[in-house]
Scaffold this motif. Structure first.
Motif, PDB file in Angstrom:
ATOM      1  N   VAL A  92       1.024  -1.059   0.102  1.00  0.00           N
ATOM      2  CA  VAL A  92      -0.155   0.029  -0.058  1.00  0.00           C
ATOM      3  C   VAL A  92       1.046   1.173   0.166  1.00  0.00           C
ATOM      4  CG1 VAL A  92      -1.809   1.171   1.193  1.00  0.00           C
ATOM      5  CG2 VAL A  92      -1.878  -1.092   1.357  1.00  0.00           C
ATOM      6  N   TYR A  93       0.740   1.975  -0.941  1.00  0.00           N
ATOM      7  CA  TYR A  93       1.486   3.176  -0.993  1.00  0.00           C
ATOM      8  C   TYR A  93       0.828   4.587  -0.480  1.00  0.00           C
ATOM      9  CZ  TYR A  93       4.940   0.773  -3.921  1.00  0.00           C
ATOM     10  OH  TYR A  93       5.832  -0.104  -4.428  1.00  0.00           O
ATOM     11  N   TYR A  94       1.373   5.128   0.315  1.00  0.00           N
ATOM     12  CA  TYR A  94       0.945   6.450   1.102  1.00  0.00           C
ATOM     13  C   TYR A  94       1.588   7.591   0.781  1.00  0.00           C
ATOM     14  CZ  TYR A  94      -1.300   2.872   4.104  1.00  0.00           C
ATOM     15  OH  TYR A  94      -1.882   1.957   4.567  1.00  0.00           O
ATOM     16  N   CYS A  95       1.140   8.749   0.245  1.00  0.00           N
ATOM     17  CA  CYS A  95       1.631  10.250   0.087  1.00  0.00           C
ATOM     18  C   CYS A  95       1.626  10.840   1.442  1.00  0.00           C
ATOM     19  CB  CYS A  95       0.999  10.710  -0.981  1.00  0.00           C
ATOM     20  SG  CYS A  95      -0.790  11.331  -0.786  1.00  0.00           S
ATOM     21  N   ASN A  96       2.491  11.903   1.602  1.00  0.00           N
ATOM     22  CA  ASN A  96       2.363  12.788   2.447  1.00  0.00           C
ATOM     23  C   ASN A  96       2.942  14.195   2.051  1.00  0.00           C
ATOM     24  OD1 ASN A  96       5.233  11.386   3.020  1.00  0.00           O
ATOM     25  ND2 ASN A  96       5.367  13.375   3.951  1.00  0.00           N
TER      26      ASN A  96
END
Length: 121
Positions: A92-96
């Motif tokens: 799962v890829y999360y941006c911040n």
């Protein structure tokens, strides 16, 4: 206050490409760094790539030469171009973003909801 909406995840065969996008909206005064993290099942969330407000980038060793991070400041959007994908990129890829909501507030970190990337053989 600040919302991050990610898109572009999905299922891809090994060797293929995907492009992730993450658009920030809401009460945003300024954005400093932006980045992408990923978390595989049973593992911690790790940095994939980051980009400063000046465009300086950094990458995890495992993705150097395959992934490219970029940003469009006018759109408050960060991108992750992923090429030559491998099975181990499945996560799962999360941006911040590190941003201020006003001139008087400090920098806070905001996270997207995550988007699944699955690489199949």
């Amino acid at each position: 206050q600040v919302q991050l909406v990610e898109s572009g995840g999905g299922l891809v065969q090994a060797g293929g490409s995907l492009r992730l996008s993450c658009a920030a909206s809401g009460i945003i005064f300024s954005i400093n760094a932006m980045g992408w993290y990923r978390q595989a099942p049973g593992k911690q969330r790790d940095l994939v790539a980051g980009i400063t407000s000046g465009g300086v980038t950094n990458y995890a060793d495992s993705v150097k030469g395959r992934f490219t991070i970029s940003r469009d400041n006018a759109k408050n959007t960060v991108y992750l171009q992923m090429n030559s994908l491998k099975l181990e990129d499945t996560a799962v890829y999360y941006c911040n973003i590190d941003a201020r909501t006003s001139q008087r507030t400090g920098i806070q970190r905001w996270w997207g909801q995550g988007t699944q990337v699955t690489v199949s053989s």
